[in-house]
Design a protein around this motif. Structure first.
Motif, PDB file in Angstrom:
ATOM      1  N   GLU A 173      -5.195   8.825  10.464  1.00  0.00           N
ATOM      2  CA  GLU A 173      -4.245   9.728  11.095  1.00  0.00           C
ATOM      3  C   GLU A 173      -2.974   9.928  10.285  1.00  0.00           C
ATOM      4  O   GLU A 173      -2.428  11.032  10.230  1.00  0.00           O
ATOM      5  N   ASP A 174      -2.458   8.880   9.645  1.00  0.00           N
ATOM      6  CA  ASP A 174      -1.193   9.028   8.919  1.00  0.00           C
ATOM      7  C   ASP A 174      -1.380   9.529   7.483  1.00  0.00           C
ATOM      8  O   ASP A 174      -0.410   9.744   6.754  1.00  0.00           O
ATOM      9  N   GLY A 175      -2.630   9.736   7.071  1.00  0.00           N
ATOM     10  CA  GLY A 175      -2.893  10.306   5.757  1.00  0.00           C
ATOM     11  C   GLY A 175      -2.752   9.350   4.599  1.00  0.00           C
ATOM     12  O   GLY A 175      -2.798   9.765   3.437  1.00  0.00           O
ATOM     13  N   SER A 176      -2.594   8.053   4.857  1.00  0.00           N
ATOM     14  CA  SER A 176      -2.469   7.084   3.773  1.00  0.00           C
ATOM     15  C   SER A 176      -3.798   6.814   3.079  1.00  0.00           C
ATOM     16  O   SER A 176      -3.833   6.325   1.954  1.00  0.00           O
ATOM     17  N   LYS A 177      -4.895   7.139   3.744  1.00  0.00           N
ATOM     18  CA  LYS A 177      -6.221   7.064   3.143  1.00  0.00           C
ATOM     19  C   LYS A 177      -6.728   8.496   2.992  1.00  0.00           C
ATOM     20  O   LYS A 177      -6.852   9.221   3.992  1.00  0.00           O
TER      21      LYS A 177
END
Length: 415
Positions: free
Chosen positions: A37-41
């Motif tokens: 969800e947070d776009g870190s992956k």
């Protein structure tokens, strides 16, 4: 089926948004697929193409003596770059494509040497501390100068200064070495250093002759134990806005998107990279000569107000030692002074903007008394920042009795 359709719609919407994003050099777009969800992956994909029409003002002839057409077309670059991380502590990058494909290199089945797609970069990197990273693979963390790690997405001039890619095809594969690197920053000082294997093959396929000049094929001639490693580093101090060093590709012009003033210095060392013959035709004695290249440079990019106008300027001095009286193609033992400056006219950032520029370089060689001088005069039309631009350039090169000029029009799009 409905789930797959929703995924496809989502990806299309995402790519559409990035296609119309502001095309600044700090643009972090492309197609980004988020794995959380947070776009870190994520997985990010960027693609670009540069197509040229080149008009040669001089008469040239092919191998059969036939006069060449003055107007020719060239697929200068076609590239795809992908990088991904599923953890903030490590990342993998893959970059592949082709360069300078023209009609003489086309093959009936697309399998000729000129039309081959190959890997430009493939490396993995690990964050070992805050602002410090190590990695390895086929990489572009070069030394010497800013232009030796120039990004091809946001150059100000039509192309990079050729002599600044100082080892291309001599000890590397298209300006990339296979080895390990470390990069990071100490406050405003950024660094990159690398230890690499030198390539066995070299564009310089000449054979050293007794009493003659050096040739750059030390590893092939002397072996990997004596001539197998190269060492490189580049350090730049960011006086104003801090540039990103997440990837190795150096920005050519920010179009006023940042206020940057950097001073840098770098080196490239290849012990016994060159070879000379101190013997005779009957009894040749091959000896290695160290290749050493050093440079200092400065880069300045700034907005000139709130009206969209901006200035970009760059200068570099490079001292190159490829061995005794080395001279091959554009490279040679001697020194180089190069610079360029460009001005973006005021205008609406969402509309077409124009940037005239001029570049000049002079390269002296120990082997000859003549200097190689290059002059470029051009203008960029940014239709959507760097994401869509046209470049028209007149380029003149003089060296000895050769004085040639080319007029080029290039269209570039990257998404």
């Amino acid at each position: 089926m409905r789930k797959q359709t929703l995924i496809m719609i989502g990806l299309f919407v995402l790519s559409f948004q990035f296609m119309h994003a502001q095309g600044s050099p700090d643009y972090s777009g492309g197609l980004k697929v988020k794995f959380n969800e947070d776009g870190s992956k994520y997985l990010r994909i960027i693609s670009w193409a540069q197509v040229q029409a080149n008009y040669n003002t001089d008469d040239t002839f092919d191998a059969n003596g036939n006069e060449n057409s003055a107007l020719n077309f060239n697929l200068r670059r076609a590239r795809i770059l992908m990088f991904a991380q599923i953890n903030k502590d490590f990342m993998i990058l893959t970059h592949f494509g082709l360069n300078s494909l023209n009609s003489s290199q086309l093959s009936p089945t697309g399998k000729g040497d000129g039309s081959q797609i190959f890997f430009h970069d493939v490396w993995a990197q690990y964050n070992v501390a805050t602002n410090h990273t190590v990695g390895g693979g086929l990489h572009y963390f070069n030394g010497i100068s800013r232009l030796n790690s120039q990004s091809t997405l946001n150059m100000m001039t039509l192309d990079n200064n050729r002599q600044s890619w100082a080892t291309i095809g001599l000890s590397d594969q298209f300006a990339r070495h296979l080895g390990v690197f470390a990069k990071g920053s100490f406050d405003k000082l950024q660094y990159r250093v690398a230890i690499n294997d030198a390539a066995v093959s070299s564009l310089d396929g000449r054979v050293a002759t007794p009493g003659g000049d050096a040739v750059y094929n030390g590893r092939a001639t002397l072996g990997s134990k004596d001539a197998g490693k190269t060492y490189a580093g580049y350090f730049d101090y960011n006086f104003l806005d801090q540039e990103s060093n997440f990837l190795p590709y150096k920005v050519g012009t920010y179009l006023g998107g940042k206020k940057v003033f950097n001073v840098g210095a770098g080196f490239f060392l290849h012990p016994k990279g060159a070879v000379i013959d101190t013997g005779s035709e009957i009894a040749p004695v091959l000896e290695g000569e160290d290749v050493s290249i050093f440079a200092v440079d400065a880069f300045y990019d700034t907005p000139l107000g709130d009206d969209g106008s901006a200035l970009t300027a760059y200068a570099v001095f490079q001292s190159s030692d490829y061995g005794k009286d080395y001279l091959f193609s554009a490279y040679g033992t001697g020194s180089m002074l190069y610079g360029h400056v460009g001005y973006v006219f005021k205008g609406d950032l969402s509309k077409t903007r124009f940037q005239p520029y001029v570049s000049y370089g002079t390269h002296s060689y120990d082997a000859v008394s003549d200097n190689r001088n290059t002059l470029g005069i051009g203008v960029n039309a940014y239709l959507s920042g760097h994401n869509s631009k046209l470049t028209l350039e007149y380029n003149n090169q003089s060296f000895g009795e050769v004085d040639s000029s080319i007029i080029s029009l290039q269209a570039m799009i990257y998404l």
